[in-house]
Design a protein around this motif. Sequence first.
Motif, mmCIF file in Angstrom:
data_model
loop_
_atom_site.group_PDB
_atom_site.id
_atom_site.type_symbol
_atom_site.label_atom_id
_atom_site.label_comp_id
_atom_site.label_asym_id
_atom_site.label_seq_id
_atom_site.Cartn_x
_atom_site.Cartn_y
_atom_site.Cartn_z
ATOM 1 N N THR A 28 9.102 5.164 -3.962
ATOM 2 C CA THR A 28 8.037 4.322 -4.272
ATOM 3 C C THR A 28 8.130 3.246 -3.411
ATOM 4 O OG1 THR A 28 7.950 4.969 -6.734
ATOM 5 C CG2 THR A 28 6.817 2.924 -5.766
ATOM 6 N N ALA A 29 6.926 2.848 -2.433
ATOM 7 C CA ALA A 29 6.775 1.882 -1.693
ATOM 8 C C ALA A 29 5.426 1.156 -1.860
ATOM 9 C CB ALA A 29 6.829 2.400 -0.235
ATOM 10 N N THR A 30 5.222 0.003 -1.660
ATOM 11 C CA THR A 30 3.966 -0.954 -1.666
ATOM 12 C C THR A 30 3.861 -1.357 -0.393
ATOM 13 O OG1 THR A 30 4.739 -1.388 -3.832
ATOM 14 C CG2 THR A 30 3.151 -2.785 -2.830
ATOM 15 N N VAL A 31 2.600 -1.378 0.023
ATOM 16 C CA VAL A 31 1.817 -1.691 1.287
ATOM 17 C C VAL A 31 1.115 -3.097 0.836
ATOM 18 C CG1 VAL A 31 0.468 -1.362 3.132
ATOM 19 C CG2 VAL A 31 1.746 0.452 2.489
ATOM 20 N N ILE A 32 1.373 -4.180 1.505
ATOM 21 C CA ILE A 32 0.673 -5.505 1.332
ATOM 22 C C ILE A 32 -0.136 -5.869 2.290
ATOM 23 C CG2 ILE A 32 1.188 -7.751 0.294
ATOM 24 C CD1 ILE A 32 3.884 -6.895 -0.755
ATOM 25 N N PHE A 33 -1.277 -6.342 2.094
ATOM 26 C CA PHE A 33 -2.078 -6.909 3.130
ATOM 27 C C PHE A 33 -2.618 -8.191 2.667
ATOM 28 C CE2 PHE A 33 -6.492 -7.465 4.908
ATOM 29 C CZ PHE A 33 -6.312 -7.856 6.173
ATOM 30 N N THR A 34 -2.580 -9.368 3.657
ATOM 31 C CA THR A 34 -3.117 -10.760 3.360
ATOM 32 C C THR A 34 -3.960 -10.859 4.455
ATOM 33 O OG1 THR A 34 -1.002 -11.328 2.350
ATOM 34 C CG2 THR A 34 -2.838 -13.028 3.136
ATOM 35 N N ASN A 35 -5.390 -11.151 3.959
ATOM 36 C CA ASN A 35 -6.649 -11.622 4.866
ATOM 37 C C ASN A 35 -6.407 -12.832 5.689
ATOM 38 O OD1 ASN A 35 -8.847 -11.293 6.146
ATOM 39 N ND2 ASN A 35 -10.287 -11.596 4.387
ATOM 40 N N PRO A 36 -6.192 -12.819 6.830
ATOM 41 C CA PRO A 36 -6.221 -13.922 7.465
ATOM 42 C C PRO A 36 -7.435 -14.694 8.171
ATOM 43 C CG PRO A 36 -5.537 -12.412 9.035
ATOM 44 C CD PRO A 36 -6.148 -11.391 7.776
ATOM 45 N N PHE A 37 -8.494 -13.645 8.003
ATOM 46 C CA PHE A 37 -9.847 -13.883 8.658
ATOM 47 C C PHE A 37 -10.750 -14.851 8.154
ATOM 48 C CE2 PHE A 37 -8.144 -9.775 9.806
ATOM 49 C CZ PHE A 37 -8.289 -9.916 11.320
ATOM 50 N N SER A 38 -11.574 -15.356 8.787
ATOM 51 C CA SER A 38 -12.389 -16.426 8.066
ATOM 52 C C SER A 38 -13.743 -15.637 7.349
ATOM 53 C CB SER A 38 -12.857 -17.274 9.270
ATOM 54 O OG SER A 38 -13.876 -16.309 10.146
ATOM 55 N N GLN A 39 -13.516 -14.523 7.369
ATOM 56 C CA GLN A 39 -14.375 -13.885 6.464
ATOM 57 C C GLN A 39 -14.091 -12.662 5.650
ATOM 58 O OE1 GLN A 39 -16.924 -11.268 9.111
ATOM 59 N NE2 GLN A 39 -16.012 -12.287 10.494
ATOM 60 N N PRO A 40 -14.641 -12.291 4.500
ATOM 61 C CA PRO A 40 -14.097 -11.000 3.625
ATOM 62 C C PRO A 40 -13.935 -9.764 4.677
ATOM 63 C CG PRO A 40 -15.664 -12.347 2.492
ATOM 64 C CD PRO A 40 -15.798 -12.674 4.067
ATOM 65 N N VAL A 41 -13.083 -8.960 4.473
ATOM 66 C CA VAL A 41 -13.015 -7.691 5.099
ATOM 67 C C VAL A 41 -12.721 -6.835 4.164
ATOM 68 C CG1 VAL A 41 -11.894 -8.884 7.092
ATOM 69 C CG2 VAL A 41 -10.318 -8.121 5.360
ATOM 70 N N SER A 42 -12.987 -5.396 4.695
ATOM 71 C CA SER A 42 -12.451 -4.229 4.046
ATOM 72 C C SER A 42 -12.474 -3.091 4.861
ATOM 73 C CB SER A 42 -14.007 -3.657 3.195
ATOM 74 O OG SER A 42 -14.914 -3.248 4.059
ATOM 75 N N GLY A 43 -11.747 -1.904 4.445
ATOM 76 C CA GLY A 43 -11.362 -1.034 5.447
ATOM 77 C C GLY A 43 -10.774 0.208 4.734
ATOM 78 N N VAL A 44 -10.031 0.990 5.729
ATOM 79 C CA VAL A 44 -9.398 2.180 5.256
ATOM 80 C C VAL A 44 -7.958 2.305 5.661
ATOM 81 C CG1 VAL A 44 -9.224 4.745 5.261
ATOM 82 C CG2 VAL A 44 -11.467 3.768 5.399
ATOM 83 N N LEU A 45 -6.888 2.357 4.454
ATOM 84 C CA LEU A 45 -5.569 2.163 4.612
ATOM 85 C C LEU A 45 -5.029 3.662 4.819
ATOM 86 C CD1 LEU A 45 -2.879 0.694 4.780
ATOM 87 C CD2 LEU A 45 -2.731 1.184 2.326
ATOM 88 N N THR A 46 -4.208 3.669 6.011
ATOM 89 C CA THR A 46 -3.590 5.364 6.294
ATOM 90 C C THR A 46 -2.240 5.053 6.166
ATOM 91 O OG1 THR A 46 -5.365 6.003 7.746
ATOM 92 C CG2 THR A 46 -3.539 7.231 7.877
ATOM 93 N N VAL A 47 -1.546 5.824 5.481
ATOM 94 C CA VAL A 47 -0.022 5.906 5.449
ATOM 95 C C VAL A 47 0.689 7.068 5.840
ATOM 96 C CG1 VAL A 47 2.032 5.457 3.807
ATOM 97 C CG2 VAL A 47 0.005 4.220 3.414
ATOM 98 N N ALA A 48 1.740 7.055 6.627
ATOM 99 C CA ALA A 48 2.189 8.473 7.306
ATOM 100 C C ALA A 48 3.560 8.153 7.532
ATOM 101 C CB ALA A 48 1.597 8.821 8.650
ATOM 102 N N GLY A 49 4.525 9.289 7.641
ATOM 103 C CA GLY A 49 5.793 9.242 7.890
ATOM 104 C C GLY A 49 6.585 10.421 7.991
ATOM 105 N N ALA A 50 6.811 11.004 9.322
ATOM 106 C CA ALA A 50 7.509 12.269 9.514
ATOM 107 C C ALA A 50 8.840 12.165 8.983
ATOM 108 C CB ALA A 50 7.700 12.468 11.189
ATOM 109 N N GLY A 51 8.784 13.268 8.052
ATOM 110 C CA GLY A 51 10.043 13.552 7.297
ATOM 111 C C GLY A 51 10.115 12.912 5.961
#
Length: 683
Positions: free
Chosen positions: A602-625
Amino acid sequence: MEDLSIKYVSVEKPENLEKHRTEGFSSSKPLVVRRGAPFKISLQLKGRPFNPQTDTVGIKVMLGRLYVTMPVTFSTKVSSSRWSAYMDPEFMNLQTPSIFISSPASASVGSYRFQLHLFTQESKRRYNLGKFILLCNPWCREDAVYIPFEDQREEYVQNDSGLLFMGTTKNLVSRPWSFDQYEPSILETCLNLLQVSPQHQRGRRSDYLNRNNPIYIGRVVSAMINSEDDRGVLKGNWSNNFKEGVHPSTWTGSGDILKQWALSGYRPVKYGQCWVFAAVMCTVMRALGIPCRVVTNYNSAHDTNKNLVIEEYYNEKGEKLNYSKDSIWNFHVWVECWMARQDLGSGMNGWQVLDPTPQERSGGVFCCGPAPVKAIKDQRIDMFYDIPFVYAEVNADVHTVIVSQGRGVGYSKDTERVGSLICTKAVGLPRLQNITGDYKFIKSPNPSLASRSSTVAEDSTLRRASSSKKVLVSLSLDKAPVAGEPISFTVKVINKQDVAKTMKVCLNAQAKEYNNSPSETFWESHGIMQLAPMEVKVLSQQILPVQYEDVVGDDLINLAVVLEDTASQELCLASEEFNIASPNLLIQVEDENSTGLNKEQTATVIFTNPFSQPVSGVLTVAGAGLIQEKLLFRMPLLPPGLSVEQRITFIPNKVGTKMLQASLTLTNIRSTIRGFKMISIKI
């Protein structure tokens, strides 16, 4: 008694893969071995026992229509220059004998078919043994790609992930990349790349014969990574219009690109830019067994008229003008491959520059190299291949001209900006290795560059200043710009005369891609400055996040100041080009010390928004092997300053140090946020 025959043949895959250091290719159906070293097959006989006095065995090995037939002897002495096969009499079981097949250290790379021929007094029998794939062998001293240190072989041949360095020297960006050479079907696709090449289509026999030489392979692969002259892998695009394909910044590894190319029937994948071309070539060369590393040249010159001078033009407002065919890329990425240069002499052995990005033709084809790094440093332009072009990329002078009403009114020259830092990933460590001194004689070494990684350090060769006989102006960033924070910089003006002056001050910021002239101005400031005799004045300025966030994204900024003496109309200019550091995604792995093969993690990906406005997006996680298919998650609108966490599970299927990487593509800001974590997977 029943005559001797063969019940079945085993290619002893696990044992051979381990001995040839090709365990990563276990998913390949054919056996994968390296040239210059024997591999073993075992026979299960039926009927009477094998009689060495009356029975003989032969092996036939075929590459296309080329073939060699060899008798199986009982001498374990093998030649490094020819094919041979033997049974070891000390370990010979007459009912289950083993045969060792040894290729020369200069055998051609490719997919071979092989047969076993059994001759007895009663009969002749032929058995098809299927296929095996033969690669170069950096562990074999007689091989032209032999590299003498084990840690370098692990890094430059076996490592299936790495870092690509981008940005600028003031603000290095370490981009994670998955080379994916061990992923299913990738090796076969790399071999098919050789088959699809024009060289193979024009003459199969000569192509197969020439594949014994890494110089030849390097030129073929360099041309085949781009699609300018052939059915190559990638179509380049620097137009900023990527509707028909994928933005180059979206790619996170070579596997998706090579798979898409193969599945499409070898139609070019859209799109690539320099780091993508180089990273995919690194995958192909490592898969074929040729040591390879990705190299970044900061402030890389493209000298179209071959005069070792790059001209840059600005107007009196400080806007950069697109007047010259010459250009300076803030960074340019190529590869180096390690090989002997028997065509040039042993003094040119070692790292060779190969560049698959289509810039100039070499021998009528868009490829570049292999150019010995030693020859570039020594300016040996009489040698093969493309040394003058690469020499200019790291050594050209920069002449800056201020243009007013169609004529040049101000000039400056910079001899240290081009090739200010040349670097690659360090062996065994996720940081930068400075290799500038391999390419050029450094006039004023900066010790801070020798050991730094992706942190910021001062670099005096990039501080741009301009002076006339009367005024000196310089421009410098107060600190490395970071997304979500103001860009703070200082303009220093020195009056060199005993006369008071009135100066017009024009400040200008333009967004630019790493390889192009800037686009329109997005920020400017104008004013009047009074200078007393011999006075020094310092202006502190800021560009606020709200002024650049919607414009810049992953692009860079060209910042310039122009001073005009209102009395003499004399102009002088200072400029900087820089990038804005994006925040990193943080990846945390639970029970990091107990990560095991085929064990759910199990892993956890953490993002903190540093911008001056709200943001949204798509997170992609990958890893060979680590992860079979990419994981996609949609991130809802996140207000400034807040954090979001995404929990993922994965089951590692390969042993070794593997890279788990994540990228967050924002939908309302032109930026992609990345992060990676190296995970050690144990049996």
